[in-house]
Design an enzyme around this catalytic site. Structure first.
Site, mmCIF file in Angstrom:
data_model
loop_
_atom_site.group_PDB
_atom_site.id
_atom_site.type_symbol
_atom_site.label_atom_id
_atom_site.label_comp_id
_atom_site.label_asym_id
_atom_site.label_seq_id
_atom_site.Cartn_x
_atom_site.Cartn_y
_atom_site.Cartn_z
ATOM 1 N N CYS A 206 13.978 -51.078 -53.935
ATOM 2 C CA CYS A 206 12.947 -51.091 -54.979
ATOM 3 C C CYS A 206 11.986 -49.907 -54.903
ATOM 4 C CB CYS A 206 12.155 -52.390 -54.903
ATOM 5 S SG CYS A 206 13.127 -53.832 -54.448
ATOM 6 N N HIS A 341 3.471 -53.275 -57.556
ATOM 7 C CA HIS A 341 4.885 -53.601 -57.427
ATOM 8 C C HIS A 341 5.165 -54.853 -58.258
ATOM 9 C CE1 HIS A 341 8.836 -53.641 -55.660
ATOM 10 N NE2 HIS A 341 8.665 -54.885 -55.235
ATOM 11 N N HIS A 381 12.353 -55.982 -63.421
ATOM 12 C CA HIS A 381 12.362 -55.192 -62.187
ATOM 13 C C HIS A 381 13.562 -54.253 -62.199
ATOM 14 C CE1 HIS A 381 12.116 -53.801 -58.234
ATOM 15 N NE2 HIS A 381 12.025 -54.928 -57.537
#
Length: 718
Positions: A206, A341, A381
Site C-alpha cells: 500500500c 491512509h 484502496h
C-alpha cells in the site's frame, strides 16, 4: 620578520581554505534540504478519471466512484459472490473502485506489437501512458528527453495478470517474461523514452508509490538524476485480493472505505495509476517549468517486530511522521491537513487517528486543527497507486484553495478519542486560501501491509506564479497577430481526438491566452505524422475550427497537412524586403537561446557596416517605440535585418526542432539568404555582400535599381 611573514601567509591560506570549505559545506547542506518541485502529473482512477483535473472534479464534487465487478476479465461472477464471509473461494462484496477501460492500450503509439502488448501486465501499460502524459503536463515534449539522466521510480502490485496467460504460448510466447517482470515496469519507461537515470520498481504494497516518491527525492538531491518519475499502478487482474480478505473478514460489505467513520466495516479495493514528474526546485526555476507544489520533506520506516506481520503499528506511524517533519525542518503546527491512509477498518483507523493526534494534534493554535480526509472514501484502496493519488489530490487542493470533504462519515468513529488531540475530520469541504502570513502545507500517509510506512509533506509553490496582463501572452509576440495552434496524431482518429480534447480544455478554461496555448502545443508536445494547424484571430474562430477538425469537416481557419511520408519533400521559403517591422525578433530571442545565439552572431558581422546596431532594431531595446527614426523602412537596414532574422529562424528550426529542409527557396534578398543557408556562401561573405547591396540600393536614384533584382525565383538545393 621573515617568520612573521610566513605565519601571516600561512594564516591567509588557512583562512581561504576554511572559507572554501564553509561554502562547500553550505552548498551540500542546501542541496540536501532543497525542496523538490512537482512539475508534471498524470493519473487514471475510477469514475472515469483521466487527468489530475478530472480527479479534482471528482473529489471536489464529492463523487462516489465505487461500482460492481468488471465483466471483461474472465472472473467467474456467477460463483464469485457469496454473502457468507466464511464460504471458501468467494467474496462477500461485489463492489470496488475499478478502471473499466484498463484493457485499452494503444500499443502502436509506443511501437509495441499486438502480441507483446497482450502479454504486458496492464500496470506496465498504465505506467507507460502516465509517464508520457506527465511530461506533456509539464510542457515537455516526450521525444526530447532521450539520453537524459531522468530516473524512474514506480510502485506496482503483485503481478497476477500473466497467471492466466499460460497455455497461450502460440500468441504470447517469448513476451511473458518481460510482461510479468516487476523490474520491467520501470525499465520499459526508461527504454521507451531513452532515459539514462536509475530505474527502480518498488513493491511495499500500500505504501509503494509514496516510497517511490521518497526515493526519487533522495536521488535528485544526490545528483543521481536531473529529473525523476515517481508513481504507481494497481490493476486487479484476478479477484484473489477479494477472496483472501473475505477469509479475514476484512472487506467492506458495499466495497466502500468509510475511513474514520463509526460505520467503518472493512476495506474496499480499488484500482488506478498515478505519476509525478519531479526535479529540484532550483532546476525547475532555471528550466522555466511550472511548479505545481513542492515536496518539503519525506520519510520511510518499518514496523519491525510489532503485534503482527500485517497489522498496523501506531508507534511506527508516529515515528515516520515525526521523521518527515524533522526532514522538512517543520513543527507539527506548520501543517494544515493530512491526507490519511484511511482504509476504513475498525483495527487500522483508531491506530492511525491516535498516531496523528500524538504527532500533529498537540500544541496547535486555537482555530487551527489538523484537518483529516482520504481519497479512499471516493475511489477505494488502490494499493500501489494509493499514495500518489493522494499527493495529486492535495496538490490540486492547494491550487484550487479548497480542502474537499471525505465521504461516508455519518458519525466520527466511536473507537477514536477525538478529544485527545486537535484533529478534525473533513466532513464538509473547507476553504484553504493562500495567506501571506502562513505557508500552506499538507501531509500524506501510506502504510504498507508489509510494514513499510511512508509520510510526505507537501507545500504550496514558494511564491505566486507570475500573472501576465490579460491578452498579453507569455509568448512575447506582438498583440493582434493570429494565434497558431498545431495539432498532431499517429492516425487521423488520434488527430480528431486531440482536437476534441483541446476544444474541451479551452472551453473549460476561458482565461487561457491563445498565444500561450499555441506556444505550448508547438514546444511541449510530440509531433506525429498526421497534422493540422488552426490559424485564428480570436478564440471563437479557433474553437469552431477545432470542432470542424473533430468531425473531419473543412474550415477557413484550418489547414490539414498530408501524413508525413506520404507527400513530397520539405522546403523553406526565404522572403524578400517588405516583411520587416520593429522588434520583430524580440519574442523568439527571449524564448529560445538557440535563436538568440544565432541572431547575435549575424548582427555582430553587420556591425562594421551599419551606424546603428542592428540588434537594437530587431529587439526593440534602444527606445520606447523601437524605431523612432524609421530605419527599418530603409533598404540599408531592412535587408540586413531580414537576413539576420531568417538565419536565426533557420537555426532554431534545424537545431531545436530537427526540421531539415530538402530545398531552400527565396525571392530577391531571400535568394541570397537561401544560398547562405544551403552552404554556398559563408556568413562573413554573405553579410558583407548584403550590406554592400543594401547600401547601393539605398543610395541609387529611384527607378535605377531594377537590374539588381532577379527576374524569377530560384530553388537552391539544401
Amino acid at each position: 620578520m621573515a617568520n612573521d611573514e610566513k605565519l601571516l601567509e600561512y594564516l591567509k591560506r588557512v583562512t581561504a581554505d576554511l572559507d572554501r570549505t564553509r561554502r562547500r559545506l553550505y552548498e551540500v547542506v542546501e542541496r540536501e534540504q532543497e525542496p523538490i518541485a512537482i512539475v508534471g502529473m498524470a493519473c487514471r482512477y475510477p469514475g472515469g478519471v483521466g487527468s489530475p483535473a478530472d480527479l479534482w472534479d471528482l473529489v471536489n464534487s464529492g463523487t462516489d466512484a465505487i461500482g460492481e465487478f468488471p465483466t471483461d476479465r474472465g472472473w467467474a461472477l456467477d460463483s464469485l459472490y457469496h454473502p457468507d464471509p466464511d464460504h471458501p473461494g468467494t467474496s462477500y462484496t461485489k463492489h470496488g473502485g475499478f478502471l473499466y477501460d484498463a484493457g485499452g492500450f494503444d500499443a502502436e503509439f509506443f511501437g509495441i506489437s499486438p502480441r507483446e502488448a497482450l502479454a504486458m501486465d496492464p500496470q506496465q501499460r498504465l505506467l507507460l501512458e502516465t509517464a508520457w502524459q506527465s511530461l506533456e503536463h509539464a510542457g515537455i515534449d516526450p521525444t526530447s528527453v532521450r539520453g537524459n539522466r531522468i530516473g524512474v521510480f514506480t510502485g506496482i502490485n503483485p503481478q497476477d495478470y500473466t497467471t492466466g496467460q499460460h497455455g497461450r504460448s502460440s500468441e504470447v510466447e517469448g513476451y511473458l517474461l518481460t510482461g510479468a517482470a516487476a523490474s520491467i515496469a520501470s525499465g520499459r519507461i526508461s527504454y521507451t523514452l531513452g532515459l539514462e537515470g536509475p530505474a527502480v520498481t518498488i513493491d511495499t504494497a500500500c505504501s509503494s508509490s509514496l516510497v517511490a516518491l521518497h526515493l526519487a527525492c533522495q536521488a535528485l538531491r544526490a545528483d543521481e538524476c536531473t529529473m525523476a518519475f515517481a508513481g504507481g499502478a494497481s490493476v486487479l487482474a484476478t479477484p484473489l485480493v477479494f477472496v483472501e480478505f473475505a477469509r479475514h473478514h476484512g472487506l467492506s460489505i458495499d466495497g466502500r472505505c468509510k475511513a474514520f467513520s463509526d460505520a467503518a466495516d472493512g476495506t474496499g479495493w480499488g484500482e488506478g495509476a498515478g505519476m509525478l514528474l519531479v526535479e529540484r526546485l532550483s532546476d525547475a526555476r532555471r528550466n522555466g517549468h511550472r511548479v505545481l507544489a513542492v515536496v518539503r520533506g519525506s520519510a520511510v520506516n518499518q514496523d519491525g517486530a510489532s503485534n503482527g506481520l500485517t497489522a498496523p503499528n501506531g508507534p511506527s506511524q508516529r515515528r515516520v511522521i515525526r521523521q518527515a517533519l524533522s526532514n522538512a525542518h517543520l513543527a507539527p503546527a506548520d501543517v494544515d491537513a493530512v491526507e490519511a491512509h484511511g482504509t476504513g477498518t475498525r483495527l487500522g483507523d483508531p491506530i492511525e487517528a491516535q498516531a496523528l493526534q500524538e504527532a500533529y494534534g498537540e500544541d496547535r493554535s486555537d482555530g487551527r486543527p489538523l484537518w483529516l480526509g482520504t481519497l479512499k472514501s471516493n475511489i477505494g484502496h488502490s494499493v500501489a497507486a494509493a499514495g500518489v493519488g493522494s499527493v495529486i489530490k492535495m496538490v490540486m487542493a492547494l491550487r484550487n484553495d479548497v480542502l474537499p470533504r471525505t465521504l461516508h462519515v455519518d458519525e466520527p468513529s466511536s473507537h477514536v478519542d477525538w478529544t485527545s488531540g486537535n484533529v478534525r475530520l473533513l466532513t464538509e469541504a473547507r476553504p484553504w486560501v493562500r495567506d501571506e502570513a502562513r505557508v500552506r502545507r499538507a501531509g500524506v500517509s501510506s502504510f504498507g501491509v508489509s510494514g513499510t510506512n511512508a509520510h510526505v509533506i507537501l507545500e504550496e509553490t514558494p511564491e505566486p506564479e507570475a500573472v501576465e496582463p490579460a491578452g498579453s501572452g507569455t509568448s512575447g509576440l506582438p498583440s493582434g497577430l493570429p494565434s497558431v495552434w498545431v495539432l498532431s496524431g499517429k492516425s487521423q482518429a488520434a488527430l480528431h481526438a486531440q482536437a476534441a480534447a483541446l476544444h474541451t480544455h479551452v472551453t473549460a478554461h476561458p482565461d487561457l491566452d491563445p498565444a500561450d496555448v499555441g506556444a505550448t502545443l508547438a514546444s511541449g508536445r510530440a509531433v506525429f505524422e498526421h497534422r493540422a494547424t488552426v490559424i485564428a484571430t480570436d478564440r471563437d474562430q479557433a474553437l469552431n475550427a477545432l470542432t470542424a477538425l473533430t468531425t473531419g469537416q473543412p474550415h477557413p481557419s484550418l489547414v490539414i497537412a498530408p501524413a508525413s511520408g506520404s507527400h513530397g519533400k520539405t522546403a523553406f521559403l526565404c522572403s524578400g524586403q517588405g516583411t520587416q517591422y520593429p522588434g520583430m525578433a524580440h519574442g523568439l530571442y527571449q524564448a529560445y537561446p538557440t535563436f538568440a545565439t544565432a541572431l547575435d552572431e549575424v548582427c555582430a558581422h553587420f556591425e562594421p557596416h551599419l551606424d546603428t546596431p542592428l540588434r537594437d532594431l530587431l529587439l526593440n531595446t534602444d527606445n520606447g517605440d523601437g524605431d523612432s527614426d524609421g530605419l527599418l523602412a530603409q533598404t540599408l537596414y531592412a535587408q540586413p535585418a531580414l537576413f539576420a532574422l531568417q538565419v536565426a529562424l533557420h537555426r532554431l528550426l534545424t537545431d531545436t526542432y530537427h526540421i531539415t529542409p530538402h530545398y531552400l527557396a527565396g525571392h530577391s534578398l531571400g535568394e541570397v539568404t537561401a544560398a547562405h543557408l544551403a552552404g554556398i556562401l559563408t556568413l562573413p561573405d554573405t553579410t558583407r555582400f548584403i550590406a554592400t547591396r543594401a547600401h547601393l540600393m539605398h543610395t541609387m536614384p529611384p527607378g535605377t535599381m531594377t537590374t539588381l533584382h532577379t527576374t524569377q525565383d530560384r530553388i537552391t538545393p539544401s
